[in-house]
Motif scaffolding. Structure first.
Motif, mmCIF file in Angstrom:
data_model
loop_
_atom_site.group_PDB
_atom_site.id
_atom_site.type_symbol
_atom_site.label_atom_id
_atom_site.label_comp_id
_atom_site.label_asym_id
_atom_site.label_seq_id
_atom_site.Cartn_x
_atom_site.Cartn_y
_atom_site.Cartn_z
ATOM 1 N N ASP A 147 1.316 -0.974 0.236
ATOM 2 C CA ASP A 147 -0.458 0.110 -0.315
ATOM 3 C C ASP A 147 1.061 1.221 -0.287
ATOM 4 N N SER B 121 0.023 2.881 -4.795
ATOM 5 C CA SER B 121 0.405 4.083 -6.119
ATOM 6 C C SER B 121 1.641 4.093 -6.802
ATOM 7 N N VAL C 73 -2.970 0.380 -8.717
ATOM 8 C CA VAL C 73 -4.364 0.079 -7.565
ATOM 9 C C VAL C 73 -4.606 1.953 -7.754
ATOM 10 N N GLY C 74 -3.610 2.625 -7.125
ATOM 11 C CA GLY C 74 -3.209 3.833 -7.034
ATOM 12 C C GLY C 74 -2.871 4.372 -8.411
ATOM 13 N N HIS C 75 -2.475 5.730 -7.885
ATOM 14 C CA HIS C 75 -2.046 6.890 -8.919
ATOM 15 C C HIS C 75 -1.014 6.095 -10.141
ATOM 16 N N GLY D 41 -5.758 3.039 -11.157
ATOM 17 C CA GLY D 41 -7.114 2.626 -10.517
ATOM 18 C C GLY D 41 -7.264 1.694 -10.836
ATOM 19 N N ASP E 33 -10.223 1.941 -9.162
ATOM 20 C CA ASP E 33 -10.461 3.486 -8.693
ATOM 21 C C ASP E 33 -10.385 4.639 -10.016
ATOM 22 N N ASN F 66 -10.539 7.819 -9.732
ATOM 23 C CA ASN F 66 -10.170 9.116 -9.189
ATOM 24 C C ASN F 66 -8.206 9.132 -9.365
ATOM 25 N N ALA F 67 -8.003 8.346 -9.701
ATOM 26 C CA ALA F 67 -6.671 7.982 -9.922
ATOM 27 C C ALA F 67 -5.996 8.099 -11.305
ATOM 28 N N ALA G 151 -9.169 3.222 -14.362
ATOM 29 C CA ALA G 151 -10.294 2.486 -14.015
ATOM 30 C C ALA G 151 -10.218 1.390 -15.340
ATOM 31 N N THR H 192 -6.973 12.678 -16.596
ATOM 32 C CA THR H 192 -7.600 12.262 -15.249
ATOM 33 C C THR H 192 -8.962 11.502 -16.285
ATOM 34 N N ASP I 154 -3.460 11.502 -1.556
ATOM 35 C CA ASP I 154 -5.147 11.040 -1.142
ATOM 36 C C ASP I 154 -5.048 9.480 -1.940
#
Length: 240
Positions: A126, A146, A162-164, A178, A182, A184-185, A200, A220, A239
């Protein structure tokens, strides 16, 4: 181009300050850092990634004072310029040499093998996962949080998070942010010209026009469509 301040992904961790990859004779390291700090940087310890910048004792002390005025404490210097590392050690700062991770693509065979095997080392972690060095065709990095790549992502290389996905270099391969859904990534790079982008479940091809001079770029997801714009001053790690 200004330096980039990446906020720590969790309390107690250090922030990361990255100087531009290539020293610019028209702008000092102090000017780059001042621009990168912005108006309201987070407080706490910060690691300076100096790259190939040659910083002597007076310049490092000046940077220390600048960080201090913004509530930041310089806690470590990482780079591949011996003069900078020697100067940092002389004022009592821990140093890490990244001589094997220059961004010119000339990494040793050992470094290439480490990049190829990085998926086993990073998957499932993580927060922010850091990879130093250029990823070449056939390399594949996948992380649970990220991903920050200090180097280029060449055509034929793939990164998935999974993140950015953050690339302190040129992104010319395939990037998926994402990947667990996600929306929002973000995907951020100094030069965003990938073969394919995914956020995503959305998929897009990279732009073909020349990147804007002096700007990082970010992708984005807006209304179900991937959009590319100039990146925000702070990279989205806190975040993550």
């Amino acid at each position: 181009m200004a330096a980039v301040l990446i906020a720590a992904s969790a309390p107690g961790l250090a922030h990361q300050m990255l100087l531009p990859a290539v020293p610019d004779g028209a702008a000092s390291a102090l000017q780059n850092v001042r621009l990168g700090l912005g108006h309201r940087p987070p407080h706490g310890p910060v690691v300076l990634h100096s790259g190939s910048w040659q910083l002597d004792l007076p310049k490092l002390r000046e940077l220390q004072r600048l960080f201090h005025t913004h509530g930041l404490k310089l806690c470590r210097v990482e780079g591949h310029c011996e003069e900078t590392l020697v100067a940092a050690a002389a004022i009592g700062l821990p140093v890490i040499s990244n001589r094997g991770a220059e961004d010119d693509g000339s990494a040793t065979g050992e470094g290439h093998n480490q990049a190829s095997g990085a998926i086993e080392a990073l998957t499932g972690r993580d927060g922010l996962n850091l990879h130093r060095g250029t990823l070449r065709s056939g390399d594949h990095l996948e992380v649970g949080g990220s991903l920050l790549v200090l180097g280029d992502v060449n055509p034929g290389a793939r990164v998935r998070a999974v993140g950015h996905v953050l690339v302190w270099g040129r992104l010319r391969g395939i990037a998926h942010a994402g990947c667990a859904g996600d929306a929002n990534a973000r995907i951020v790079a100094m030069q965003l010209r990938p073969l394919q982008l995914r956020i995503a479940d959305a998929v897009a091809r990279g732009p073909e026009d020349q990147p804007p001079h002096g700007f990082c770029e970010q992708a984005t997801l807006v209304g179900g469509t991937i959009r590319i714009d100039p990146a925000e001053p702070f990279w989205p790690v806190a975040d993550a």
